[in-house]
Design a protein around this motif. Sequence first.
Motif, PDB file in Angstrom:
ATOM      1  N   PRO A   9      47.537  44.991  41.248  1.00  0.00           N
ATOM      2  CA  PRO A   9      46.978  43.990  40.325  1.00  0.00           C
ATOM      3  C   PRO A   9      45.470  43.861  40.518  1.00  0.00           C
ATOM      4  N   GLU A  10      44.802  43.561  39.421  1.00  0.00           N
ATOM      5  CA  GLU A  10      43.340  43.498  39.412  1.00  0.00           C
ATOM      6  C   GLU A  10      42.802  42.507  40.440  1.00  0.00           C
ATOM      7  N   GLN A  11      43.489  41.315  40.524  1.00  0.00           N
ATOM      8  CA  GLN A  11      42.968  40.282  41.431  1.00  0.00           C
ATOM      9  C   GLN A  11      43.063  40.704  42.894  1.00  0.00           C
ATOM     10  N   ARG A  14      40.089  42.837  43.817  1.00  0.00           N
ATOM     11  CA  ARG A  14      38.852  42.056  44.031  1.00  0.00           C
ATOM     12  C   ARG A  14      38.856  41.367  45.393  1.00  0.00           C
TER      13      ARG A  14
ATOM     14  N   ARG C 129      42.871  30.859  39.517  1.00  0.00           N
ATOM     15  CA  ARG C 129      42.219  32.029  38.935  1.00  0.00           C
ATOM     16  C   ARG C 129      42.248  32.010  37.403  1.00  0.00           C
ATOM     17  N   LEU C 152      35.582  35.657  41.176  1.00  0.00           N
ATOM     18  CA  LEU C 152      35.239  37.030  41.579  1.00  0.00           C
ATOM     19  C   LEU C 152      35.188  37.946  40.350  1.00  0.00           C
ATOM     20  N   PHE C 153      34.729  37.385  39.242  1.00  0.00           N
ATOM     21  CA  PHE C 153      34.564  38.124  37.973  1.00  0.00           C
ATOM     22  C   PHE C 153      35.873  38.770  37.515  1.00  0.00           C
ATOM     23  N   SER C 154      36.945  38.123  37.911  1.00  0.00           N
ATOM     24  CA  SER C 154      38.250  38.603  37.478  1.00  0.00           C
ATOM     25  C   SER C 154      38.436  38.264  35.993  1.00  0.00           C
ATOM     26  N   THR C 155      39.199  39.103  35.266  1.00  0.00           N
ATOM     27  CA  THR C 155      39.336  38.877  33.832  1.00  0.00           C
ATOM     28  C   THR C 155      40.782  38.903  33.358  1.00  0.00           C
ATOM     29  N   ASP C 156      41.654  39.447  34.143  1.00  0.00           N
ATOM     30  CA  ASP C 156      43.017  39.709  33.696  1.00  0.00           C
ATOM     31  C   ASP C 156      43.824  38.423  33.640  1.00  0.00           C
ATOM     32  N   ALA C 161      49.892  39.347  35.166  1.00  0.00           N
ATOM     33  CA  ALA C 161      48.933  38.964  36.211  1.00  0.00           C
ATOM     34  C   ALA C 161      49.160  37.519  36.651  1.00  0.00           C
TER      35      ALA C 161
END
Lengths: 249, 261, 397
Positions: A9-11, A14, C129, C152-156, C161
Amino acid sequence: MKNYWNSIPEQVKRISILLIVIVAAFIVIRANLVPKDFGELGHYRTSAIDEIIAQNLKYGGEILCSECHDDVAEKKASSFHKNVSCEVCHGPAADHADDPDSFTPTAPKDRDTCPICHEYLQSRPTGFPQIISVSHNPFKPCKSCHNAHDPTPPETPKECSACHKEIFSVKSLSHHAFVECKTCHKTKDNHRLSPREFIPEKPTSRNFCGQCHSDEIVNNDEIPKISMTEHEPKYVCWQCHYPHLPEAK
Amino acid sequence: MIDSEKNDETRRNFLRKLCYSAVLAFVSPSLVMRGKNKKIVEWIIGENYNPYDHYWSMGIDINKCIGCGRCAESCKIENNVPKEPFFFRTWVERYHIYKDGEVAIDSPNGAINGFSKVVSEKSLEKSFFVPKICNQCDHPPCVQVCPVGATFKSIDGVVLVDANYCIGCRYCIQACPYGARYIHPVTRSADKCTFCYHRIVKGKLPACVENCPTQARVFGEFKKKASPIERFRRMNKINVLKPALNTEPKVFYANLDMEVK
Amino acid sequence: MEEIVQHLTPILNEVTGYIFPNEIELHWGLLVVIYPYLTGLVAGAFILASLVKVFNVKELQPTYRMSLLTALAFLIIAPLPLLAHLGHPEKSFEIFLTPNQSSAMAMFGFVYVWYLMAVLLLEIWFDYRKDLILWAKSEKGLKKWILKSLSLFSTDISEKAVLFDKKAVKIITIIGIPSAFILHGYVGFIFGSIKANPFWSSVLMPIVFLFSAIVSGIALVLILYSFITPLRGKEIDMACLDKLANYLFYVMIVDFSLEALDFIHRVYESEESIKILSDLVSGKLFVSLVVIQILIGMIIPLIAIALIKILKWPADLRKQIYFLSAILVQVGIFSTRWNVVIGGQLFSKSFMGLTVYKMSFFGLEGLLVSMILLIAPLFLLYILFKLLPPWEEARNL
């Protein structure tokens, strides 16, 4: 591989990057800041020991003093003060040993120094020579009668009370006031010159006290009497009664 | 008269030089190297002292202490301990035990100015002095709790403080059962008795032992056949302070009373 | 140097009996009282939050985010009193560089960082988030960028998610509960493991610390919730408040029993130190221990909440009694920390005398700094509330 990367997952990616940055920064900082010699001998800096032993000496020690002052050391070595180190009275003198001209230790001249050890205190061990300075030759400096390097009384004492003043004063208030010391303590004359070598004797048996206190003896009625056979026969008298103050509880 | 003084002078100078050269003669030959790292070896050579050959401890005979306080005073002078009565590496306590069981203890200014007479209506059972010092525990709680490694037991058994590394959290002071530690008001680091480490590595006695006029304090090697401490332990009935805490002190007391804690 | 001497000299005359000369200086003062008090609030608030996620206590949902942010605000301030009391705060980083493995205090750095980084921040981040991303979209200027960088510039924000976020929060909470236990239990261990001090040395110390921590944390959230909600012009959710008070009541019963057990055990064993400790408790500590900690901070609130449970009073009265009880509990728990830290140093390790604690007003160890440190978390909390509103209506479902 790429598939696997995409499945994270993207998070999480990061957060992981942030975590890696923090951990890496910690490792780098730690590697640079821990002292180089830490942990060589144990969980401490080795150089701490160097810093501790770099401390300057203030007291040179008796052995160092006696290297030059051998005459005094020799005299003191056979005296009652043989265990008293020079610097106890003369103060710290390591500097003097390094350079004798730069600094000269002082010698006590007044009456303040000797009573630090020799003033009478109840807590001091018996047998240690003590005085009551207010009544002991007031205003006279100690050294006018006693040589600190070989301290003996200026004249051989005549009375027991000269040295055993505390016992004497206790006894003088008791029923035993008029019993002389020598009645119970056989003492050789030499005891007055070398007290530790010729130690006075003490009574050894119950019968000694019984010479006065046994009910079989006929003497002054005021003396308390007991039956030597019935009165606590297992003990010697001074286990319960203090002979210098027999009426004490 | 003047001549004899001059003679004395030259004789002393000569003796001093003789001593120096004797020391140099001992220092210069290479020593048997022990220890793995270079630093410690250099240090051993520099001081002519090998910590692996020693294990220090102290004996205190209560029956010999006269409460003169010379130990406490010389300690403060030798180790630059602040003069105020709140900071001590060693001090002397006085015990008065009365017949009714009451125990009175005092230690005015750690005994440095001596003791004054106590006047009490009660009758006294016994009275004595007890010198106190860091017990140089073999199992030191202060070392156990130091968070950063600023206090440690050296190879030769002495518990030392790295004043330049100490963060001043005072946890070691809380952990010491003997009240032997304090915060040095100038350095703001923990401070305590070091057995005069700077003296013993030079072959001298700790200042308190050197200046004890009655030999109430004995200093030497622990567990070595010929040492004043082993003789002291052999000749006396020995006790340590607070044995139940299992700190294994290396300061041994002879003739210690049960009231002493 | 002179300041210290001036501070210590009058104490010489107030000592009763005999204390070791090095004990005239009392080493851990008010700042060290505040430290376990603050970490206790952290652990308590977090455990309250975890009730929602792990044990699915639905009633407490309105306080979930509030509890998390409270824990964070207090956790950030908690090390400051420790730092201020150090003789060399500039060297404090050594605790991270060369931690002594046998020292409970050295483990502080790791327990603290673990709890802050791995538990609190992570849980808050996952929980917020989605909201952060959405809020950032609707904001402008500086605040937009702050929110963006916080996410943290997260976008999803796909369903998948968000579902992952929820799962992550749950896992972190499960890890978080033992971590919170460790965080405060270890503070208790710092005291409980000092064998030199019979007042501290007790196996029960960590667990007593832990339960009193949970008590104080729940009481704090209760105070915050019933204070802030009317200020925002909203209605207090009585189901939530009753539930909070219920948990407070039960945990207080456990805490009280543990403290009673500790007390009975000490009196029954009656060891060497019992004489000096009973002198201490019946003398210098009587007001702060018996009156404030036990009577005002424990028994009165317990009775008050018990009465509410029995008598079923109306909501308005309940709110006020809960609020007042929670305030009393806070006073009591602060007093508990005081009695442990200061009380444990008022008697000599010679067991022969008692000393006094003199507080100064100015200076690092003084009352002023301590007050600031006690108020600071509330200011921080205010900022956090502005930045990350914990209210249910702000949530993007």
